[in-house]
Write a protein that holds these residues in place. Structure first.
Motif, PDB file in Angstrom:
ATOM      1  N   TRP A  95       0.848  -1.149   0.030  1.00 48.05           N
ATOM      2  CA  TRP A  95      -0.157   0.086   0.222  1.00 48.05           C
ATOM      3  C   TRP A  95       0.957   1.175   0.209  1.00 48.05           C
ATOM      4  O   TRP A  95       1.904   1.405   0.704  1.00 48.05           O
ATOM      5  N   ALA A  97       1.386   5.710   0.112  1.00 50.14           N
ATOM      6  CA  ALA A  97       1.080   7.063   0.513  1.00 50.14           C
ATOM      7  C   ALA A  97       1.936   7.940   0.054  1.00 50.14           C
ATOM      8  O   ALA A  97       3.005   7.825  -0.120  1.00 50.14           O
ATOM      9  N   GLU A 102       2.566   9.395   6.325  1.00 49.83           N
ATOM     10  CA  GLU A 102       1.100   9.207   5.846  1.00 49.83           C
ATOM     11  C   GLU A 102       0.788   7.724   6.069  1.00 49.83           C
ATOM     12  O   GLU A 102      -0.233   7.340   6.599  1.00 49.83           O
ATOM     13  N   GLN A 106      -2.140   6.228   8.508  1.00 50.80           N
ATOM     14  CA  GLN A 106      -3.331   5.348   8.132  1.00 50.80           C
ATOM     15  C   GLN A 106      -3.449   4.213   9.107  1.00 50.80           C
ATOM     16  O   GLN A 106      -4.566   3.812   9.308  1.00 50.80           O
ATOM     17  N   ALA A 255      -6.387  -0.542   5.188  1.00 46.75           N
ATOM     18  CA  ALA A 255      -6.062   0.733   5.050  1.00 46.75           C
ATOM     19  C   ALA A 255      -6.985   1.504   4.195  1.00 46.75           C
ATOM     20  O   ALA A 255      -7.265   2.717   4.373  1.00 46.75           O
ATOM     21  N   LYS A 256      -7.654   0.791   3.386  1.00 43.97           N
ATOM     22  CA  LYS A 256      -8.547   1.521   2.285  1.00 43.97           C
ATOM     23  C   LYS A 256      -9.711   2.226   2.870  1.00 43.97           C
ATOM     24  O   LYS A 256     -10.455   2.780   2.528  1.00 43.97           O
ATOM     25  N   ARG A 259      -8.096   5.499   4.485  1.00 46.63           N
ATOM     26  CA  ARG A 259      -7.509   6.636   3.246  1.00 46.63           C
ATOM     27  C   ARG A 259      -8.561   7.466   2.768  1.00 46.63           C
ATOM     28  O   ARG A 259      -9.632   7.267   2.424  1.00 46.63           O
ATOM     29  N   HIS A 263      -5.756  10.017  -2.553  1.00 44.47           N
ATOM     30  CA  HIS A 263      -4.807  10.651  -1.898  1.00 44.47           C
ATOM     31  C   HIS A 263      -3.548  10.715  -2.567  1.00 44.47           C
ATOM     32  O   HIS A 263      -2.562  11.719  -2.171  1.00 44.47           O
TER      33      HIS A 263
END
Ligand SMILES: *Cc1c(COP(=O)(O)O)cnc(C)c1O
Length: 378
Positions: A95, A97, A102, A106, A255-256, A259, A263
């Motif tokens: 994942w 970011a 960040e 998250q 995490a989705k 977020r 982003h």
């Protein structure tokens, strides 16, 4: 007329708080934030220009919310770096970011939050505590041993007792440069799994500089292990703001849920994909930076300071009588290092050969009576 933020109706827990504050000063030798001193190679600049030009034609549209192409390239990079053979991780395991800070935020939004707690091993990366506060996660710490290693028995006991929802292990650790052996990470993981407490986040911002294997190699069958990484340090891409974590696909799905949609801008994604096509060029300086790091260590030791052996691209130097005046004296010579607030210590990033020479030269000239603990007074 300006008022103090504390006079606004802000959250009580943010009153009187100081922000993250590494000074940003425009001086000749900036060796204070662990950046890689090499600017992007020409071949990468050309790739960035091309991919950003393509992305520019689509800027009326939202970018790929799931950043699939970037995550796929990151998965390939991580696999190449860490696996003896084959594809260790795939797109589903990664994942991304805007910087690993960040990513960590998250993760705390998912696993921390009000009524939940995080555990760290101090001294360590100051942002862990700051991100915990921002997400209303209470933060507890256990002190490291004299050599700045994690005292595993004590850590296991603490996890059993306080059952933190999030455990941070920074390895190599900022600001000390020390790595936590993978065996110890396994021990901590087993305690977390056994007590069903929380998740173990290994912050590997400096992984590429380390002599030991990445904790990514421990991932299969360990769904509570999360390894966070960044392109800001070894990858020489701090300005691009790209960080990522590698974990079980379920963590990515989690995490989705927090977020913000879209982003990662189309421009950021393009810039990241471009760099991952030039991995060798981006990492070219790593070996040289390790040489400079070791030079900083050796010179400081020869001068009678107490540097800590480092597995990253910086060295924590102890033995300053008055680190803040040493910091200022170095700055007066155009050299910006970091006062991390540890008694007697300054942290110095490995720069180019010239930058490192400038630092070493000025360190040798510091008045020992003002800035260094001498044998008589220690
Ligand atoms: C520099 C650093 C980071 C992160 O930075 P980003 O630029 O936000 O990716 C994360 N963790 C540690 C320990 C660091 O030193």
């Amino acid at each position: 007329m300006s008022i103090d933020p504390d006079d606004l109706p802000i959250r009580d827990d943010l009153k009187g708080v100081t922000e993250y504050g590494a000074p940003m000063l425009d001086v000749a030798v900036q060796i204070n934030t662990n950046e890689n001193p090499s600017p992007p190679a020409d071949e990468l600049l050309a790739e960035i220009t091309e991919l950003v030009a393509q992305a520019a034609t689509t800027l009326n549209r939202y970018p790929d919310r799931d950043a699939i192409e970037l995550r796929t390239a990151l998965a390939e990079y991580v696999s190449e770096q860490s696996a003896e053979s084959g594809q260790l991780v795939s797109t589903d395991n990664v994942w991304a970011a805007n910087g690993s800070n960040e990513v960590l935020q998250q993760l705390l939004q998912v696993f921390g939050g009000a009524g939940r707690s995080a555990l760290g091993f101090e001294p360590t990366y100051s942002m862990h505590k700051i991100i915990a506060r921002g997400t209303q996660t209470s933060y507890h710490s256990v002190p490291r041993g004299d050599d700045y290693s994690i005292r595993i028995d004590q850590a296991v006991e603490e996890i059993r007792e306080s059952r933190p929802d999030v455990i941070f292990v920074c390895s190599p650790n900022n600001p000390t440069g020390t790595s936590t052996p993978l065996d110890d990470i396994v021990t901590l993981y087993e305690t977390v799994a056994e007590t069903e407490s929380g998740v173990l986040i290994v912050d590997e911002a400096y992984a590429e500089f380390s002599h030991q294997k990445s904790a990514v190699t421990l991932l299969p069958c360990r769904p509570r292990l999360i390894v966070s990484r960044t392109m800001s340090k070894a990858f020489a891409y701090a300005g691009a703001r790209i960080g990522y974590f590698v974990a079980d696909p379920a963590v990515v799905e989690a995490a989705k849920r927090v977020r913000l949609p879209y982003h990662l801008s189309a421009v950021t994604q393009a810039v990241g994909i471009a760099a991952l096509r030039h991995t060798a060029a981006q990492l070219r300086a790593v070996e040289e930076l390790k040489v400079q790091r070791d030079r900083i260590f050796d010179s400081a030791q020869t001068l009678g300071y107490e540097p800590v052996p480092s597995d990253a691209n910086f060295v924590l130097i102890g033995g300053f009588d008055d680190p803040s005046s040493a910091w200022q004296l170095l700055l007066d010579q155009g050299i910006l290092v970091r006062d991390v607030g540890l008694p007697g210590c300054l942290r110095v990033t490995a720069g180019t050969i010239e930058e490192t020479s400038a630092f070493v030269g000025e360190l040798a000239k510091l008045d020992p009576n003002r800035t260094r603990t001498t044998a008589e007074d220690s």
